[in-house]
Scaffold this motif. Structure first.
Motif, PDB file in Angstrom:
ATOM      1  N   UNK A 249       0.839  -1.205   0.000  1.00  0.00           N
ATOM      2  CA  UNK A 249       0.000   0.000   0.000  1.00  0.00           C
ATOM      3  C   UNK A 249       0.876   1.258   0.000  1.00  0.00           C
ATOM      4  N   UNK A 250       1.843   1.256  -0.895  1.00  0.00           N
ATOM      5  CA  UNK A 250       2.707   2.431  -1.036  1.00  0.00           C
ATOM      6  C   UNK A 250       1.885   3.561  -1.651  1.00  0.00           C
ATOM      7  N   UNK A 251       1.936   4.732  -1.065  1.00  0.00           N
ATOM      8  CA  UNK A 251       1.195   5.863  -1.609  1.00  0.00           C
ATOM      9  C   UNK A 251       1.691   6.182  -3.013  1.00  0.00           C
ATOM     10  N   UNK A 252       0.740   6.358  -3.921  1.00  0.00           N
ATOM     11  CA  UNK A 252       1.103   6.606  -5.312  1.00  0.00           C
ATOM     12  C   UNK A 252       0.208   7.709  -5.857  1.00  0.00           C
ATOM     13  N   UNK A 253       0.819   8.802  -6.295  1.00  0.00           N
ATOM     14  CA  UNK A 253       0.083   9.925  -6.883  1.00  0.00           C
ATOM     15  C   UNK A 253       0.552  10.115  -8.313  1.00  0.00           C
ATOM     16  N   UNK A 254      -0.387  10.269  -9.232  1.00  0.00           N
ATOM     17  CA  UNK A 254      -0.036  10.401 -10.642  1.00  0.00           C
ATOM     18  C   UNK A 254      -0.629  11.661 -11.247  1.00  0.00           C
ATOM     19  N   UNK A 255       0.167  12.301 -12.076  1.00  0.00           N
ATOM     20  CA  UNK A 255      -0.325  13.386 -12.921  1.00  0.00           C
ATOM     21  C   UNK A 255      -0.024  12.953 -14.345  1.00  0.00           C
ATOM     22  N   UNK A 256      -1.080  12.677 -15.114  1.00  0.00           N
ATOM     23  CA  UNK A 256      -0.880  12.027 -16.409  1.00  0.00           C
ATOM     24  C   UNK A 256      -1.653  12.738 -17.527  1.00  0.00           C
ATOM     25  N   UNK A 257      -1.861  12.024 -18.631  1.00  0.00           N
ATOM     26  CA  UNK A 257      -2.469  12.608 -19.823  1.00  0.00           C
ATOM     27  C   UNK A 257      -3.682  13.469 -19.490  1.00  0.00           C
ATOM     28  N   UNK A 258      -3.804  14.606 -20.160  1.00  0.00           N
ATOM     29  CA  UNK A 258      -4.909  15.510 -19.864  1.00  0.00           C
ATOM     30  C   UNK A 258      -5.335  16.242 -21.122  1.00  0.00           C
ATOM     31  N   UNK A 259      -6.574  16.029 -21.545  1.00  0.00           N
ATOM     32  CA  UNK A 259      -7.109  16.699 -22.733  1.00  0.00           C
ATOM     33  C   UNK A 259      -7.831  17.985 -22.302  1.00  0.00           C
ATOM     34  N   UNK A 260      -7.033  18.946 -21.853  1.00  0.00           N
ATOM     35  CA  UNK A 260      -7.580  20.190 -21.310  1.00  0.00           C
ATOM     36  C   UNK A 260      -8.348  20.969 -22.364  1.00  0.00           C
ATOM     37  N   UNK A 261      -9.414  21.638 -21.897  1.00  0.00           N
ATOM     38  CA  UNK A 261     -10.249  22.405 -22.811  1.00  0.00           C
ATOM     39  C   UNK A 261     -10.302  23.872 -22.412  1.00  0.00           C
ATOM     40  N   UNK A 262     -10.676  24.699 -23.380  1.00  0.00           N
ATOM     41  CA  UNK A 262     -10.948  26.103 -23.123  1.00  0.00           C
ATOM     42  C   UNK A 262     -12.238  26.454 -23.849  1.00  0.00           C
ATOM     43  N   UNK A 263     -13.156  27.129 -23.148  1.00  0.00           N
ATOM     44  CA  UNK A 263     -14.480  27.438 -23.696  1.00  0.00           C
ATOM     45  C   UNK A 263     -14.619  28.935 -23.949  1.00  0.00           C
ATOM     46  N   UNK A 264     -14.996  29.280 -25.176  1.00  0.00           N
ATOM     47  CA  UNK A 264     -15.328  30.664 -25.512  1.00  0.00           C
ATOM     48  C   UNK A 264     -16.825  30.842 -25.303  1.00  0.00           C
ATOM     49  N   UNK A 265     -17.224  31.827 -24.487  1.00  0.00           N
ATOM     50  CA  UNK A 265     -18.625  32.034 -24.168  1.00  0.00           C
ATOM     51  C   UNK A 265     -19.455  32.462 -25.363  1.00  0.00           C
ATOM     52  N   UNK A 266     -20.756  32.174 -25.294  1.00  0.00           N
ATOM     53  CA  UNK A 266     -21.681  32.541 -26.367  1.00  0.00           C
ATOM     54  C   UNK A 266     -21.724  34.055 -26.576  1.00  0.00           C
ATOM     55  N   UNK A 267     -21.427  34.793 -25.515  1.00  0.00           N
ATOM     56  CA  UNK A 267     -21.482  36.265 -25.594  1.00  0.00           C
ATOM     57  C   UNK A 267     -20.227  36.880 -26.201  1.00  0.00           C
ATOM     58  N   UNK A 268     -19.158  36.042 -26.337  1.00  0.00           N
ATOM     59  CA  UNK A 268     -17.831  36.580 -26.678  1.00  0.00           C
ATOM     60  C   UNK A 268     -17.568  36.500 -28.183  1.00  0.00           C
ATOM     61  N   UNK A 269     -18.359  37.210 -28.947  1.00  0.00           N
ATOM     62  CA  UNK A 269     -18.204  37.191 -30.393  1.00  0.00           C
ATOM     63  C   UNK A 269     -17.059  38.061 -30.878  1.00  0.00           C
ATOM     64  N   UNK A 270     -16.769  38.005 -32.184  1.00  0.00           N
ATOM     65  CA  UNK A 270     -15.704  38.835 -32.760  1.00  0.00           C
ATOM     66  C   UNK A 270     -15.915  40.305 -32.418  1.00  0.00           C
ATOM     67  N   UNK A 271     -14.831  40.957 -32.046  1.00  0.00           N
ATOM     68  CA  UNK A 271     -14.912  42.367 -31.673  1.00  0.00           C
ATOM     69  C   UNK A 271     -14.994  42.593 -30.185  1.00  0.00           C
ATOM     70  N   UNK A 272     -15.302  41.536 -29.424  1.00  0.00           N
ATOM     71  CA  UNK A 272     -15.333  41.681 -27.960  1.00  0.00           C
ATOM     72  C   UNK A 272     -13.940  41.420 -27.403  1.00  0.00           C
TER      73      UNK A 272
END
Length: 514
Positions: A249-272
């Motif tokens: 039961x050795x403690x094991x912490x992993x930081x691995x593959x991550x498909x991170x996302x970024x969301x542009x809001x519906x209000x944030x159109x061109x020119x904003x």
């Protein structure tokens, strides 16, 4: 580079003999930078950490350990020019190098500051006193360092920060560490490690450096030890199911593959302002460290009506990203860590094109002279028209300057697409609509370790989508590994044992103050 560096492991407070092992080459032109050493005696390293390093650290209070971190950070900062000179051979521009080197130094300083909020004692309190009966009989949770060794297995993308971001909470917790860096770029890790040793800031046995083969390291660990790993999910799964890790039961912490996302809001159109900020951020995440960040934006989610506008704006910005020698101040996109890493990016890009179309980049650039031998790759933007039905774009990470643009219909659809990543380190939202933003956060937070919200009012002070801050948790659920590195005192928990102390008020106070 005139001289090839003969690397050495550091075990039991001595530098081991240099070797003539595998050659480490420059990501810029393929020239030899360093030679890996021979195999170290990992049994000796573990024994030394337990017998010497652990007792030395546990004899110090939290605040004394904080002063130790401050001194080590100052020593590295004074000699950081040496690290910048080496960092370029990993393919990093000056800005990329700062992200790695300054980020690592800053993490040590932040944890040194956090120590001031901890007791000048050997136990850390968690929560308040609990009344257990009518009489003078109370309970208190306390945290104390494990008496084993922390094994840090690091990735190649951040040779300095990757070492220091694990080491800061470990040392502050009071646990010695064996650092196992990735082979690529380990000459930079060794240089930063050497500065810490030569500074004399760290007590004997508190840190050791293992280069190359890990031998039977994992076979020798027990329930008082802890392993922290950064890398692929495949390797993490193999390590966490190692028979001895499971048995003890050795403690094991992993930081691995991550498909991170970024969301542009519906209000944030061109020119904003939010539209422009979004395009700038996605482009930066694609090009900084040549996209070799575990937190980089891999999926850019935008309203269907804005898909073409965002695509055109990104292509315009990416087209200005000069590719070349990272030592040249005009270069905006350096090289990948090596030819094998580039081959891996190309292979995964091929899998992504089964569901998405390359709309920009996707090729090895034509460079001349020695640069033609380097591990360069164009920033690559893909477009996935039907992300709801797609699988690869939500599960395969091309670990380089690669991002997939995909449309969403409404907030619920954006949340669903974000969650298709099955757990990520970071997600960002660019919107000036508070109501929509709150709904998005509610929908995505359980699938993401960190959510960054940016609008025109806070953009000037934003730390950036890809920057893991030492004050906040760095980790994520599901595919991201379930770990929780950093986060102030949260980052110390993998190296400490929680105990519920029961007794009188006076006795509990005596324990807590010891």
């Amino acid at each position: 580079m005139n001289n090839v560096i003969a690397l050495k492991s550091y075990a039991a407070d001595r530098w081991l003999a240099e070797g003539e092992g595998a050659e480490l080459v420059s990501a810029i032109d393929g020239a030899t930078v360093a030679l890996m050493p021979g195999v170290a005696d990992v049994r000796e390293m573990i024994d030394h950490a337990r017998r010497v390093g652990g007792p030395a650290l546990r004899a110090m209070t939290f605040r004394q350990r904080g002063e130790m971190l401050k001194a080590a950070a100052a020593a590295i900062s004074e000699r950081k020019a040496e690290l910048y000179a080496l960092s370029s051979f990993t393919g990093a521009t000056k800005g990329d190098s700062a992200f790695d080197i300054e980020g690592g130094i800053g993490t040590f300083f932040v944890y040194a500051s956090k120590a001031k909020t901890l007791p000048d004692a050997h136990f850390m309190l968690e929560g308040g006193r609990e009344t257990l009966s009518k009489g003078d009989f109370l309970g208190q949770h306390v945290l104390a360092p494990l008496i084993g060794v922390a094994v840090h297995i690091n990735a190649y993308n951040f040779p300095v920060w990757g070492m220091l971001e694990k080491l800061a909470p470990t040392l502050l917790a009071g646990m010695p560490a064996i650092i196992k860096p990735a082979t690529f770029g380990s000459y930079l890790t060794e240089a930063a490690f050497r500065i810490m040793i030569e500074s004399g800031a760290l007590p004997t046995g508190s840190v050791q450096l293992l280069l190359g083969d890990t031998s039977d390291l994992l076979d020798l660990l027990d329930g008082q030890d802890s392993v922290a790993f950064t890398g692929s999910a495949a390797t993490a799964n193999r390590l966490k199911t190692h028979p001895n890790i499971v048995k003890n039961t050795v403690r094991f912490a992993a930081e691995q593959d991550s498909l991170n996302a970024s969301i542009l809001g519906m209000d944030a159109g061109p020119g904003t302002p939010e539209f422009d900020l979004y395009v700038k951020e996605v482009a930066r995440e694609m090009t900084q460290k040549a996209g070799q960040k575990c937190t980089a934006i891999r999926r850019a989610l935008v309203p269907t009506s804005m898909l073409d506008s965002v695509q055109n704006a990104l292509i315009s910005r990416l087209g200005n990203a000069t590719i070349g020698d990272p030592r040249d101040e005009t270069t905006r996109l350096g090289a990948l860590a090596g030819i094998p890493q580039r081959a891996d990016v190309i292979a995964n890009l091929g899998k992504l094109t089964a569901e998405a179309e390359v709309v920009f980049g996707g090729e090895v650039p034509e460079l001349h002279g020695n640069l033609a031998k380097g591990a360069f790759f164009e920033p690559t933007l893909l477009r996935c028209e039907n992300p709801d039905a797609a699988e690869a774009v939500h599960s395969i990470e091309a670990f380089g300057p690669v991002c997939t643009l995909m449309p969403y219909r409404d907030a619920d659809d954006a949340i669903m697409l974000a969650k298709k990543g099955k757990g990520s380190l970071a997600l960002s939202i660019f919107s000036h609509d508070r109501g929509v933003t709150v709904d998005l956060v509610k929908g995505v937070s359980t699938f993401h370790g960190r959510v960054m919200i940016v609008d025109r009012d806070n953009a000037e002070h934003s730390t950036g989508h890809g920057a893991a801050m030492p004050h906040l948790q760095h980790g994520g659920p599901g595919r991201a590994g379930g770990g929780a590195e950093l986060g102030g005192t949260i980052g110390m928990l993998p190296y400490m044992q929680r105990s519920a102390i029961q007794g009188s008020e006076a006795l509990i106070s005596a324990v807590a103050e010891s």
